[in-house]
Design an enzyme around this catalytic site. Structure first.
Site, PDB file in Angstrom:
ATOM      1  N   ASN A   1      44.577  37.430  39.493  1.00 19.53           N
ATOM      2  CA  ASN A   1      45.740  37.612  38.643  1.00 19.53           C
ATOM      3  C   ASN A   1      46.995  37.719  39.511  1.00 19.53           C
ATOM      4  O   ASN A   1      46.956  37.490  40.719  1.00 19.53           O
ATOM      5  CB  ASN A   1      45.563  38.844  37.736  1.00 19.53           C
ATOM      6  CG  ASN A   1      45.376  40.121  38.527  1.00 19.53           C
ATOM      7  OD1 ASN A   1      46.023  40.353  39.549  1.00 19.53           O
ATOM      8  ND2 ASN A   1      44.472  40.973  38.066  1.00 19.53           N
ATOM      9  N   CYS A   2      48.122  38.088  38.914  1.00 23.19           N
ATOM     10  CA  CYS A   2      49.381  38.140  39.659  1.00 23.19           C
ATOM     11  C   CYS A   2      49.330  39.162  40.797  1.00 23.19           C
ATOM     12  O   CYS A   2      49.942  38.959  41.848  1.00 23.19           O
ATOM     13  CB  CYS A   2      50.545  38.426  38.720  1.00 23.19           C
ATOM     14  SG  CYS A   2      50.381  39.964  37.790  1.00 23.19           S
ATOM     15  N   GLU A   3      48.591  40.243  40.630  1.00 27.33           N
ATOM     16  CA  GLU A   3      48.484  41.233  41.707  1.00 27.33           C
ATOM     17  C   GLU A   3      47.720  40.654  42.905  1.00 27.33           C
ATOM     18  O   GLU A   3      48.109  40.867  44.056  1.00 27.33           O
ATOM     19  CB  GLU A   3      47.797  42.507  41.216  1.00 27.33           C
ATOM     20  CG  GLU A   3      47.810  43.610  42.258  1.00 27.33           C
ATOM     21  CD  GLU A   3      47.133  44.896  41.789  1.00 27.33           C
ATOM     22  OE1 GLU A   3      47.249  45.897  42.511  1.00 27.33           O
ATOM     23  OE2 GLU A   3      46.496  44.893  40.715  1.00 27.33           O
TER      24      GLU A   3
END
Length: 155
Positions: A115-117
């Site tokens: 994901n974005c993290e």
């Protein structure tokens, strides 16, 4: 007779970059004399990059902060251990040098596995990880294929 500064300035004006070859998320590298400078292409001819800069320590005046970081600002930023993320045009980021492009491959987004993290941690620390996903446990019910997600705090 032209000075070295005038020659360099003229050379920088000649270099043009074909921004059609860059895609959002591409990692751009600019070889320098003693190091390589990195940035992430954001699209619309803009690059985000971390650069040493003393100016934010000295002023909050927007016009002064937006000006191109010159060598004096850069060196004083290094000495003071102060840096900031800037968004500059490709030309300003490259400063007349050749740009090496590492195209961002197609990314398969997954809430739990990438994901974005994961992406930002990879950009910042060189390893893809998500603290949030480590805080989640999965339990599969014996009947059916439904997956329930429980936070570690609630278990």
């Amino acid at each position: 007779m032209a000075t070295d500064f005038e020659k360099k300035k003229k050379q920088q004006q000649v270099v043009q970059y074909d921004i059609s070859m860059y895609k959002r998320g591409d990692l751009l590298e600019v070889p320098r004399t003693f190091f390589t400078h990195f940035g992430i292409y954001l699209g619309n001819n803009c690059v985000a990059h971390l650069i040493p800069d003393i100016m934010p320590v000295l002023t909050t005046e927007k016009n002064a902060l937006e000006k191109m970081v010159n060598n004096n600002r850069l060196m004083l930023g290094v000495i003071a251990k102060k840096a900031g993320v800037r968004v500059d045009l490709v030309e300003d980021f490259a400063y007349g040098a050749e740009i090496l492009v590492n195209h961002m491959d197609k990314v398969c987004i997954s809430l739990l596995w990438y994901n974005c993290e994961h992406y930002v941690m990879y950009c910042r620390y060189g390893t893809s990880m998500s603290i949030q996903t480590y805080q989640v446990r999965f339990f599969r019910r014996e009947k059916g294929s439904k997956i329930s997600i429980y936070s570690v705090k609630n278990v």
